[in-house]
Write a protein that holds these residues in place. Sequence first.
Motif, short mmCIF file in Angstrom:
data_model
loop_
_atom_site.label_atom_id
_atom_site.label_comp_id
_atom_site.label_asym_id
_atom_site.label_seq_id
_atom_site.Cartn_x
_atom_site.Cartn_y
_atom_site.Cartn_z
N GLN A 153 106.83 -1.67 -33.42
CA GLN A 153 106.91 -1.39 -31.99
C GLN A 153 106.45 0.03 -31.69
N TRP A 154 106.76 0.97 -32.57
CA TRP A 154 106.31 2.36 -32.37
C TRP A 154 104.79 2.42 -32.39
N ILE A 155 104.18 1.74 -33.35
CA ILE A 155 102.72 1.73 -33.44
C ILE A 155 102.12 1.10 -32.19
N ILE A 156 102.72 0.01 -31.72
CA ILE A 156 102.23 -0.63 -30.49
C ILE A 156 102.35 0.33 -29.31
N SER A 157 103.47 1.05 -29.22
CA SER A 157 103.67 1.99 -28.11
C SER A 157 102.66 3.13 -28.15
N ILE A 158 102.33 3.60 -29.35
CA ILE A 158 101.31 4.65 -29.48
C ILE A 158 99.98 4.16 -28.92
N LYS A 159 99.59 2.95 -29.28
CA LYS A 159 98.33 2.41 -28.79
C LYS A 159 98.39 2.09 -27.29
N ASP A 160 99.56 1.70 -26.82
CA ASP A 160 99.72 1.40 -25.39
C ASP A 160 99.53 2.64 -24.52
N THR A 161 99.79 3.82 -25.07
CA THR A 161 99.62 5.04 -24.26
C THR A 161 98.19 5.21 -23.78
N SER A 162 97.24 4.58 -24.47
CA SER A 162 95.83 4.69 -24.03
C SER A 162 95.63 4.09 -22.65
N LEU A 163 96.50 3.16 -22.25
CA LEU A 163 96.37 2.53 -20.94
C LEU A 163 96.78 3.46 -19.80
N PHE A 164 97.47 4.55 -20.14
CA PHE A 164 97.91 5.48 -19.10
C PHE A 164 96.78 6.34 -18.58
N ILE A 165 95.59 6.08 -19.07
CA ILE A 165 94.40 6.72 -18.52
C ILE A 165 94.26 6.39 -17.04
N VAL A 166 94.82 5.23 -16.62
CA VAL A 166 94.66 4.78 -15.23
C VAL A 166 95.42 5.67 -14.25
N ILE A 167 96.40 6.45 -14.73
CA ILE A 167 97.12 7.35 -13.83
C ILE A 167 96.83 8.82 -14.18
N GLY A 168 95.84 9.05 -15.04
CA GLY A 168 95.39 10.42 -15.30
C GLY A 168 96.20 11.19 -16.31
N VAL A 169 96.97 10.53 -17.16
CA VAL A 169 97.72 11.23 -18.21
C VAL A 169 96.73 11.73 -19.26
N ALA A 170 96.85 13.01 -19.63
CA ALA A 170 95.88 13.63 -20.53
C ALA A 170 96.18 13.33 -21.99
N GLU A 171 96.37 12.04 -22.29
CA GLU A 171 96.61 11.65 -23.69
C GLU A 171 95.27 11.54 -24.42
N LEU A 172 95.31 10.98 -25.61
CA LEU A 172 94.15 11.01 -26.49
C LEU A 172 92.92 10.33 -25.88
N THR A 173 93.09 9.14 -25.33
CA THR A 173 91.95 8.43 -24.75
C THR A 173 91.37 9.16 -23.55
N ARG A 174 92.24 9.69 -22.70
CA ARG A 174 91.79 10.45 -21.53
C ARG A 174 91.00 11.68 -21.95
N GLN A 175 91.47 12.37 -22.98
CA GLN A 175 90.75 13.55 -23.46
C GLN A 175 89.38 13.17 -23.97
N GLY A 176 89.31 12.02 -24.66
CA GLY A 176 88.00 11.55 -25.11
C GLY A 176 87.06 11.30 -23.96
N GLN A 177 87.57 10.69 -22.91
CA GLN A 177 86.75 10.43 -21.72
C GLN A 177 86.26 11.72 -21.09
N GLU A 178 87.15 12.72 -21.03
CA GLU A 178 86.76 14.01 -20.44
C GLU A 178 85.69 14.70 -21.27
N ILE A 179 85.80 14.59 -22.59
CA ILE A 179 84.79 15.20 -23.46
C ILE A 179 83.43 14.55 -23.26
N ILE A 180 83.41 13.22 -23.16
CA ILE A 180 82.15 12.51 -22.96
C ILE A 180 81.50 12.89 -21.64
N ALA A 181 82.32 13.15 -20.63
CA ALA A 181 81.78 13.56 -19.33
C ALA A 181 81.05 14.89 -19.43
N GLY A 182 81.41 15.69 -20.45
CA GLY A 182 80.77 16.99 -20.61
C GLY A 182 79.62 17.02 -21.59
#
Length: 218
Positions: A153-182
Amino acid sequence: MQFEWSAVWSALPILLEGAKLTLWISILGLCGGLIIGVIAGLARAIGDWFSSHVALVFIELIRGTPIVVQVMFIYFALPLMVPVRIEPVTAAVVTIMINSGAYIAEITRGAVQSIHSGFREAGLALGLSRRETLRYVIMPLALRRMLPPLGNQWIISIKDTSLFIVIGVAELTRQGQEIIAGNFRAMETWTAVAVVYLVITQALSFVMRRLEKRMKIL
């Protein structure tokens, strides 16, 4: 297209900052989810008719809806219902708490019901009350059996945090998106993001396997 390693090295510090937030959200969320899940799971396993059905409604409601819908409801809809402003990280943590709590409730119920009734009878025969028997006899055994699914469940929750990109949380996936924009290096950046996720989940899996081996019961 040539793979540019320099893009990976330059992105790594920012990605690690995002990974720290990812872990922080998952840890806080799982701690809260453990409390919710144990309470709901015990209600399902040994509670009366009312508490058992309230817990069942909660579990089915959360397990039957996507986590991205849950976080968007908490972040966008809930402030319209109650006069409170919810920060993105707070919404993410609360969502992980509620979502993981529903799954941990079923983990708890299964673990408690898997303990042989003889342990309960032995505790009562020794003069323990039902509550003391649950606390000192049943739950220590059940918690050991809960370890493998809790690690999953912990591993699932870690991967689920990537979905929080939809509300602008600066987690790992969001940071990747910001880097690609640059830097416009999608292949290198998403590869680095995937590797960071893989390192985190594999390290956690290794720790949980060691812990399960030390605390294994028949």
